[in-house]
Enzyme design. Structure first.
Site, PDB file in Angstrom:
ATOM      1  N   PHE A  28       0.866   3.462   6.969  1.00  0.00           N
ATOM      2  CA  PHE A  28      -0.439   3.674   7.598  1.00  0.00           C
ATOM      3  C   PHE A  28      -1.523   3.399   6.566  1.00  0.00           C
ATOM      4  O   PHE A  28      -1.505   3.943   5.457  1.00  0.00           O
ATOM      5  CB  PHE A  28      -0.537   5.122   8.095  1.00  0.00           C
ATOM      6  N   HIS A  37       0.834  -1.200   0.000  1.00  0.00           N
ATOM      7  CA  HIS A  37       0.000   0.000   0.000  1.00  0.00           C
ATOM      8  C   HIS A  37       0.871   1.252   0.000  1.00  0.00           C
ATOM      9  O   HIS A  37       1.934   1.288   0.629  1.00  0.00           O
ATOM     10  CB  HIS A  37      -0.936   0.003   1.216  1.00  0.00           C
ATOM     11  N   VAL A  43     -10.378   5.224   3.320  1.00  0.00           N
ATOM     12  CA  VAL A  43     -10.654   6.657   3.397  1.00  0.00           C
ATOM     13  C   VAL A  43     -12.047   7.037   2.905  1.00  0.00           C
ATOM     14  O   VAL A  43     -12.487   8.169   3.130  1.00  0.00           O
ATOM     15  CB  VAL A  43      -9.598   7.463   2.592  1.00  0.00           C
ATOM     16  N   SER A  92      -6.305   3.463  -5.776  1.00  0.00           N
ATOM     17  CA  SER A  92      -5.763   4.323  -4.720  1.00  0.00           C
ATOM     18  C   SER A  92      -5.870   5.795  -5.085  1.00  0.00           C
ATOM     19  O   SER A  92      -6.159   6.643  -4.223  1.00  0.00           O
ATOM     20  CB  SER A  92      -4.301   3.957  -4.441  1.00  0.00           C
TER      21      SER A  92
END
Length: 475
Positions: free
Chosen positions: A427, A375, A431, A392
């Site tokens: 992290f 990620h 979202v 993403s």
């Protein structure tokens, strides 16, 4: 190479939101009566069978008699043709409710006067097979031959080809054989739903109009069945009330009532059926229909879906190409899911997510860490260089992370560096539905966690991201 496992049963169906039936007149329920006509079509030495009948009669614990005629059994079936049929015929005609007959072809052939009465009453006569016998042990080609013979005899006796098919004592091949025939508006060999549905086989879509074994007078002749007409009436009424309420709440369904001339045609039971008919007719929003009318309505209102690529039916290349990026840069998860057991239950976002997530959860910690490290940073260098995956990019832009102030960008960079230094992976947060302030606040809180807690939290977030991505692709 071992082929992938594909589970043939559909345990998902319509799910929590079945399609709008849109019954004629805005009816809350479609009620349909089936008269099973099996008399003189059952197992009997006179019919070339090896033993007498043992199913659905007044004889408790009846067993087949190999090589012998069973006079009592034969006379019980004869009652259905001689007396029970006419009692049902009078009741349904006087009540002015339509009916569908499941007619065993050889039974119809031996009952010309009853067939004439069915036709005069405008009852639909669907096929109930060539003979009222068990097909579970028949070879596929033998069952097909009997199906073809039943269609020919049915047309010769009634003057028209049957539009509906119901074997009843069917095999695992029955529905597929009827689908391959290609001439049926519907097949009823299913108890899987309260609404019609489509069955796809051999390049054809066959409409299934499910039948019932519970709202059925056969329970008078089975263990833990109905002992009295009152029980039969109460069960039919409760079924009707539940479905009627669902229909009034916006989810209309279908209620089938199964009848047999030799069972409910007995005087001690017919009055219970009459009470139910009167009760159902006392409600306004009821569509009394023959099964062929239900089939025609459904086929017009809900034709088979065309051009839908079902995950469980894809080849490996297509499947991995479509779903390999659901878990960021981790196509191996899709490859393992493809090799596992997939079925109709996995053709939705939630279903396929389950199949993919199982592979993720059962992988090694090292493999899961690889998914986490695949990620990108939130609002990091890859985003600035426009090198994120399409998924993403859209997700970060949707949260406003592509429009940060200099101060916000600096803060994200500081947190990204501190987080990766502490945990060894970036992290990760789903979202969607969050704004940049909410994300930043969560980021600041989570960086204080211990590694085990944060590893588990990050894995859950990866799974949530995967589900959100699938919801953009599948129902």
């Amino acid at each position: 190479m071992t082929p992938p496992v594909r589970y043939p049963r559909d345990t998902f169906g319509y799910g929590p939101t079945p399609p709008a039936a849109d019954w004629p007149g805005g009816a809350a329920i479609a009620v349909q009566f089936v008269v099973n006509y099996e008399e003189a079509g059952e197992n009997c030495l006179l019919h070339g069978d090896a033993a007498s009948e043992a199913f659905l009669s007044e004889i408790v614990g009846a067993a087949a008699w190999p090589g012998q005629r069973h006079w009592n059994m034969e006379s019980i079936y004869d009652y259905g043709a001689r007396a029970g049929f006419w009692r049902l015929h009078r009741l349904l005609c006087e009540a002015e409710v339509p009916a569908t007959v499941y007619g065993v072809a050889t039974a119809l052939q031996r009952s010309p006067v009853q067939v004439a009465a069915m036709l005069e009453a405008d009852w639909e006569i669907a096929s109930h097979g060539l003979k009222w016998i068990e097909y579970k042990d028949h070879a596929r080609q033998d069952e097909r031959a009997d199906m073809e013979a039943a269609i020919r005899l049915h047309e010769a006796v009634t003057g028209r080809r049957p539009s509906g098919w119901y074997t009843g004592r069917c095999s695992i091949n029955t529905v597929d054989l009827a689908t391959e025939d290609g001439g049926f508006a519907y097949v009823a060999d299913s108890y899987a739903d309260d609404l019609p549905y489509w069955h796809h086989h051999a390049g054809r879509d066959q409409l299934i109009v499910p039948y019932t074994l519970d709202a059925n007078d056969m329970r008078f002749a089975t263990a833990q069945g109905f002992n009295s007409g009152d029980q039969f009436y109460a069960y039919l009424k409760d079924t009707f009330d539940t479905l009627y309420a669902e229909g009034q709440a916006g989810q209309p369904k279908m209620m089938s009532v199964g009848l047999h001339c030799r069972l409910v045609g007995r005087p001690g039971r017919t009055s219970a059926l009459k009470r139910f008919i009167d009760y159902a007719k006392s409600h306004d929003a009821v569509w009394f229909a023959r099964r062929i009318e239900i089939a025609e309505h459904w086929a017009k209102r809900h034709p088979p879906a065309a051009g839908i690529d079902r995950p469980s039916a894809m080849d490996k290349e297509t499947f991995v190409d479509r779903f390999g990026s659901i878990f960021e840069h981790s196509a191996w998860i899709a490859e393992r899911a493809f090799a596992g057991e997939l079925g109709a239950a996995h053709d939705t976002a939630i279903g396929l997510h389950n199949a993919l997530t199982i592979q993720f959860r059962t992988s090694s910690e090292t493999e899961r860490l690889g998914v986490l490290t695949a990620h990108p940073d939130l609002a990091g260098k890859l985003a600035a260089a426009k090198r994120l995956t399409a998924e993403s990019t859209a997700e970060q832009a949707g949260a406003g992370l592509d429009a940060l102030t200099d101060a916000e960008r600096t803060r994200f960079t500081e947190l990204n560096d501190a987080y990766k230094e502490k945990f060894g992976f970036p992290f990760i947060i789903a979202v969607k539905g969050l704004n940049k302030d909410q994300i930043l606040k969560t980021f600041e809180a989570r960086v204080a966690n211990d590694r085990d807690t944060e590893f588990a939290t990050a894995c859950r977030q990866v799974e949530r991201i995967a589900l959100l991505r699938l919801k953009d692709l599948l129902p």
